[in-house]
Design a protein around this motif. Structure first.
Motif, PDB file in Angstrom:
ATOM      1  N   PRO A  34     -36.604 -29.349  34.343  1.00 27.39           N
ATOM      2  CA  PRO A  34     -37.594 -28.424  33.773  1.00 27.39           C
ATOM      3  C   PRO A  34     -38.697 -29.143  32.996  1.00 27.39           C
ATOM      4  O   PRO A  34     -39.852 -28.704  33.015  1.00 27.39           O
ATOM      5  N   SER A  35     -38.352 -30.238  32.317  1.00 26.08           N
ATOM      6  CA  SER A  35     -39.371 -30.999  31.579  1.00 26.08           C
ATOM      7  C   SER A  35     -40.406 -31.571  32.529  1.00 26.08           C
ATOM      8  O   SER A  35     -41.610 -31.522  32.260  1.00 26.08           O
ATOM      9  N   TYR A  36     -39.933 -32.105  33.636  1.00 25.14           N
ATOM     10  CA  TYR A  36     -40.840 -32.644  34.648  1.00 25.14           C
ATOM     11  C   TYR A  36     -41.790 -31.553  35.142  1.00 25.14           C
ATOM     12  O   TYR A  36     -43.009 -31.761  35.224  1.00 25.14           O
ATOM     13  N   ILE A  37     -41.240 -30.383  35.446  1.00 25.76           N
ATOM     14  CA  ILE A  37     -42.064 -29.267  35.930  1.00 25.76           C
ATOM     15  C   ILE A  37     -43.066 -28.834  34.859  1.00 25.76           C
ATOM     16  O   ILE A  37     -44.243 -28.568  35.161  1.00 25.76           O
ATOM     17  N   CYS A  38     -42.630 -28.779  33.604  1.00 20.97           N
ATOM     18  CA  CYS A  38     -43.531 -28.381  32.522  1.00 20.97           C
ATOM     19  C   CYS A  38     -44.703 -29.342  32.403  1.00 20.97           C
ATOM     20  O   CYS A  38     -45.860 -28.922  32.276  1.00 20.97           O
ATOM     21  N   TYR A  39     -44.400 -30.642  32.433  1.00 22.35           N
ATOM     22  CA  TYR A  39     -45.473 -31.630  32.307  1.00 22.35           C
ATOM     23  C   TYR A  39     -46.435 -31.557  33.496  1.00 22.35           C
ATOM     24  O   TYR A  39     -47.644 -31.709  33.330  1.00 22.35           O
ATOM     25  N   VAL A  40     -45.891 -31.343  34.688  1.00 23.32           N
ATOM     26  CA  VAL A  40     -46.752 -31.215  35.861  1.00 23.32           C
ATOM     27  C   VAL A  40     -47.694 -30.024  35.714  1.00 23.32           C
ATOM     28  O   VAL A  40     -48.881 -30.100  36.055  1.00 23.32           O
ATOM     29  N   ILE A  41     -47.174 -28.916  35.194  1.00 21.86           N
ATOM     30  CA  ILE A  41     -48.005 -27.718  34.995  1.00 21.86           C
ATOM     31  C   ILE A  41     -49.071 -27.982  33.934  1.00 21.86           C
ATOM     32  O   ILE A  41     -50.252 -27.652  34.111  1.00 21.86           O
ATOM     33  N   ILE A  42     -48.656 -28.599  32.825  1.00 18.20           N
ATOM     34  CA  ILE A  42     -49.596 -28.880  31.739  1.00 18.20           C
ATOM     35  C   ILE A  42     -50.721 -29.811  32.198  1.00 18.20           C
ATOM     36  O   ILE A  42     -51.870 -29.682  31.761  1.00 18.20           O
ATOM     37  N   LEU A  43     -50.390 -30.732  33.103  1.00 23.79           N
ATOM     38  CA  LEU A  43     -51.359 -31.735  33.550  1.00 23.79           C
ATOM     39  C   LEU A  43     -52.225 -31.270  34.719  1.00 23.79           C
ATOM     40  O   LEU A  43     -52.996 -32.073  35.260  1.00 23.79           O
ATOM     41  N   GLN A  44     -52.120 -30.010  35.126  1.00 28.82           N
ATOM     42  CA  GLN A  44     -52.926 -29.541  36.245  1.00 28.82           C
ATOM     43  C   GLN A  44     -54.431 -29.705  36.040  1.00 28.82           C
ATOM     44  O   GLN A  44     -55.149 -30.053  36.990  1.00 28.82           O
ATOM     45  N   PRO A  45     -54.984 -29.493  34.826  1.00 30.31           N
ATOM     46  CA  PRO A  45     -56.413 -29.771  34.646  1.00 30.31           C
ATOM     47  C   PRO A  45     -56.782 -31.224  34.958  1.00 30.31           C
ATOM     48  O   PRO A  45     -57.852 -31.484  35.512  1.00 30.31           O
ATOM     49  N   LEU A  46     -55.890 -32.165  34.600  1.00 31.87           N
ATOM     50  CA  LEU A  46     -56.140 -33.572  34.918  1.00 31.87           C
ATOM     51  C   LEU A  46     -56.147 -33.789  36.416  1.00 31.87           C
ATOM     52  O   LEU A  46     -56.919 -34.624  36.926  1.00 31.87           O
ATOM     53  N   VAL A  48     -57.349 -31.858  38.600  1.00 32.77           N
ATOM     54  CA  VAL A  48     -58.677 -31.472  39.071  1.00 32.77           C
ATOM     55  C   VAL A  48     -59.718 -32.516  38.681  1.00 32.77           C
ATOM     56  O   VAL A  48     -60.587 -32.883  39.475  1.00 32.77           O
ATOM     57  N   LEU A  49     -59.610 -33.029  37.451  1.00 27.65           N
ATOM     58  CA  LEU A  49     -60.615 -33.957  36.938  1.00 27.65           C
ATOM     59  C   LEU A  49     -60.418 -35.381  37.447  1.00 27.65           C
ATOM     60  O   LEU A  49     -61.393 -36.085  37.735  1.00 27.65           O
ATOM     61  N   ASP A  50     -59.171 -35.824  37.522  1.00 27.54           N
ATOM     62  CA  ASP A  50     -58.877 -37.205  37.923  1.00 27.54           C
ATOM     63  C   ASP A  50     -57.550 -37.214  38.681  1.00 27.54           C
ATOM     64  O   ASP A  50     -56.488 -37.483  38.114  1.00 27.54           O
ATOM     65  N   SER A  51     -57.625 -36.925  39.980  1.00 33.34           N
ATOM     66  CA  SER A  51     -56.418 -36.782  40.796  1.00 33.34           C
ATOM     67  C   SER A  51     -55.574 -38.060  40.820  1.00 33.34           C
ATOM     68  O   SER A  51     -54.350 -37.998  40.745  1.00 33.34           O
ATOM     69  N   LYS A  52     -56.238 -39.210  40.883  1.00 31.00           N
ATOM     70  CA  LYS A  52     -55.497 -40.472  40.965  1.00 31.00           C
ATOM     71  C   LYS A  52     -54.664 -40.709  39.718  1.00 31.00           C
ATOM     72  O   LYS A  52     -53.509 -41.116  39.799  1.00 31.00           O
ATOM     73  N   TYR A  56     -50.535 -40.792  39.301  1.00 35.88           N
ATOM     74  CA  TYR A  56     -49.924 -41.975  38.674  1.00 35.88           C
ATOM     75  C   TYR A  56     -48.914 -41.542  37.614  1.00 35.88           C
ATOM     76  O   TYR A  56     -47.779 -42.028  37.576  1.00 35.88           O
ATOM     77  N   ILE A  57     -49.329 -40.604  36.745  1.00 39.49           N
ATOM     78  CA  ILE A  57     -48.428 -40.110  35.694  1.00 39.49           C
ATOM     79  C   ILE A  57     -47.235 -39.387  36.309  1.00 39.49           C
ATOM     80  O   ILE A  57     -46.089 -39.584  35.887  1.00 39.49           O
ATOM     81  N   GLU A  58     -47.505 -38.559  37.326  1.00 36.69           N
ATOM     82  CA  GLU A  58     -46.407 -37.865  38.007  1.00 36.69           C
ATOM     83  C   GLU A  58     -45.424 -38.868  38.599  1.00 36.69           C
ATOM     84  O   GLU A  58     -44.206 -38.676  38.529  1.00 36.69           O
ATOM     85  N   GLY A  59     -45.946 -39.952  39.188  1.00 35.25           N
ATOM     86  CA  GLY A  59     -45.085 -40.970  39.783  1.00 35.25           C
ATOM     87  C   GLY A  59     -44.205 -41.661  38.754  1.00 35.25           C
ATOM     88  O   GLY A  59     -43.032 -41.966  39.026  1.00 35.25           O
ATOM     89  N   ILE A  60     -44.755 -41.912  37.568  1.00 36.20           N
ATOM     90  CA  ILE A  60     -43.957 -42.532  36.510  1.00 36.20           C
ATOM     91  C   ILE A  60     -42.814 -41.603  36.103  1.00 36.20           C
ATOM     92  O   ILE A  60     -41.660 -42.037  35.936  1.00 36.20           O
ATOM     93  N   MET A  61     -43.108 -40.320  35.944  1.00 32.30           N
ATOM     94  CA  MET A  61     -42.046 -39.363  35.590  1.00 32.30           C
ATOM     95  C   MET A  61     -41.007 -39.268  36.705  1.00 32.30           C
ATOM     96  O   MET A  61     -39.801 -39.147  36.442  1.00 32.30           O
ATOM     97  N   TYR A  62     -41.467 -39.329  37.954  1.00 32.86           N
ATOM     98  CA  TYR A  62     -40.562 -39.315  39.106  1.00 32.86           C
ATOM     99  C   TYR A  62     -39.637 -40.531  39.074  1.00 32.86           C
ATOM    100  O   TYR A  62     -38.432 -40.414  39.318  1.00 32.86           O
ATOM    101  N   LYS A  63     -40.205 -41.683  38.749  1.00 28.07           N
ATOM    102  CA  LYS A  63     -39.391 -42.903  38.651  1.00 28.07           C
ATOM    103  C   LYS A  63     -38.345 -42.761  37.560  1.00 28.07           C
ATOM    104  O   LYS A  63     -37.191 -43.172  37.730  1.00 28.07           O
ATOM    105  N   TRP A  64     -38.717 -42.169  36.433  1.00 30.98           N
ATOM    106  CA  TRP A  64     -37.759 -41.968  35.349  1.00 30.98           C
ATOM    107  C   TRP A  64     -36.619 -41.055  35.787  1.00 30.98           C
ATOM    108  O   TRP A  64     -35.454 -41.314  35.460  1.00 30.98           O
ATOM    109  N   LEU A  65     -36.952 -39.999  36.518  1.00 25.35           N
ATOM    110  CA  LEU A  65     -35.906 -39.092  36.995  1.00 25.35           C
ATOM    111  C   LEU A  65     -34.930 -39.819  37.916  1.00 25.35           C
ATOM    112  O   LEU A  65     -33.714 -39.648  37.807  1.00 25.35           O
ATOM    113  N   LEU A  66     -35.457 -40.636  38.827  1.00 28.90           N
ATOM    114  CA  LEU A  66     -34.586 -41.400  39.718  1.00 28.90           C
ATOM    115  C   LEU A  66     -33.796 -42.444  38.939  1.00 28.90           C
ATOM    116  O   LEU A  66     -32.653 -42.773  39.304  1.00 28.90           O
TER     117      LEU A  66
END
Length: 422
Positions: A34-46, A48-52, A56-66
């Motif tokens: 749920p924390s991962y999902i929350c952060y992904v939702i919160i970062l949706q404006p980013l 739009v503004l800076d997809s790359k 990158y941030i999503e990938g770091i959180m994904y790595k932490w989950l794994l």
């Protein structure tokens, strides 16, 4: 076999430990995902503004989950010994891992042994059976952009078209660099008999430690991701020059997983830890993409040859307990893969802290909504669904949007401006 009095305490402790580990795993999932999902939702404006930067941030959180999944096995004593070429040398390039498949523990093993390979895990795309979509980790894989493939001859052509489209839409746009693929299309124990029958019928190599690979997904990946030179030949790295700057897919990493006594670890063992500490062995060989044929028949032959070599590698391992030395070397060199206990502690602490914050935020929102329901006898959810002709909420008549040009936001303002009754 009857249990002896001497074994009873040990079995009792094993059961208690398994229950404790299961409880921790459940708690870990309840806070981390749920924390991962929350952060992904919160970062949706980013996004739009800076997809790359977002991916990158999503990938770091994904790595932490794994990494959390890897830690479950790490603290049960399930470690990894690496053999063959050092894949850290190509961790910044685009590559495809071709892995033999024996059990669900293969995925956990890769989650562990790739944690110390830079951003590989963060920028990785998995191709896995569609059944994983319905597991607790399915929502994370969907967000990250992993591909779920449905097995079976009747689905094959459709799935390959979907894979092609998925790569075009998600691979480079999300800055992915590595793909994990199990070309056998299923577990060894399930496919061995069918594979051997097919090999006998078509005069192909008879394999026991692996099965004959399927080339469909590999061909789609290579055709979609290999950069073509002007002369039409694939551009890629050179085995003697691993710092190649060429774009596109550059390497094929032939990955062979071996378990002691050919007894693979499954996900249940990884979670519950009821098996004694075990060292899983992983062997790597790196092939430059320019040496890999792209035509269907040639690629199929090339893949068959790699799995024949896997068969020999595994036979040698099961006989000697070690992989044979690479070409040009007299002795095989192994490297013990380790995880940092401090790093695991930090990511777990972050996950539980984030989970606490998410739960706390949800509790506050719930309280706010409940208190709002005590005013005027309605709540925010009712306001959202009550804007239809002839309906009433909070003592106000609904609006016919087909007759009035004003938008719903104006009506919401009217409701918000209305004084609450005491």
């Amino acid at each position: 076999m009857a249990m002896t009095l001497e074994e009873a305490p040990w079995l009792g402790w094993l059961l208690v430990k398994a229950l404790m580990r299961f409880a921790f795993m459940v708690a870990n999932n309840l806070v981390a995902i749920p924390s991962y999902i929350c952060y992904v939702i919160i970062l949706q404006p980013l996004r739009v503004l800076d997809s790359k930067r977002f991916w990158y941030i999503e990938g770091i959180m994904y790595k932490w989950l794994l990494g959390m999944v890897a830690s479950w096995g790490w603290y049960a004593g399930y470690t990894v010994m690496e053999w063959g070429e050092d894949i850290k040398a190509v961790s910044k390039d685009e590559a495809v891992m071709l892995v033999n498949h024996q059990a669900t523990g293969d995925v956990c093993t890769l989650m562990m042994c790739l944690q110390d390979k830079g951003l590989v895990v963060a920028q990785m795309m998995w191709l896995m059976d569609h059944i994983f979509k319905y597991t607790n980790f399915g929502i994370v894989s969907l967000v990250h952009g992993d591909f779920f493939i449905r097995q079976g001859r009747s689905y094959r052509d459709q799935q390959l078209l979907l894979l092609k489209k998925h790569l075009e839409n998600n691979y480079r746009s999300r800055d992915r660099k590595w793909i994990v693929l199990f070309p056998e299309g299923g577990f060894l124990r399930k496919r061995r008999e069918t594979s051997q029958a097919f090999a006998k019928k078509n005069n192909l190599p008879f394999l026991t430690n692996v099965t004959l690979p399927r080339s469909g997904a590999t061909k789609i990946i290579l055709n979609a991701l290999v950069a073509q030179q002007k002369n039409g030949s694939p551009a890629g790295g050179d085995a003697k020059e691993l710092d190649s700057k060429s774009k596109g897919l550059q390497w094929i990493i032939d990955t062979t997983i071996a378990y002691p006594k050919a007894e693979p670890i499954d996900i249940q063992t990884w979670i519950l830890g009821y098996r004694k500490p075990t060292v899983t062995h992983v062997h790597y060989r790196i092939f430059p993409i320019k040496d890999v044929p792209l035509e269907t028949d040639d690629l199929t032959t090339w893949l068959y040859q790699r799995f024949v070599e896997k068969e020999d590698l595994l036979s040698h391992f099961y006989e000697t307990g070690a992989f044979p030395p690479s070409k040009g070397h007299k002795e095989a060199v192994s490297r013990e893969m380790t995880l940092s206990n401090m790093w695991i502690f930090l990511i777990q602490s972050f996950a539980f802290l984030s989970g606490y914050m998410c739960i706390g935020s949800a509790f506050l929102i719930s309280n706010w909504s409940s208190s709002a329901c005590t005013r005027e006898g309605c709540c925010f959810g009712e306001i959202l669904i009550s804007f239809s002709p002839g309906t009433t909420f909070c003592g106000r008549q609904g609006t016919d949007w087909g007759q009035r040009p004003e938008n719903k936001l104006e009506a919401l303002r009217d409701v918000a401006d209305q004084p609450y009754s005491s």
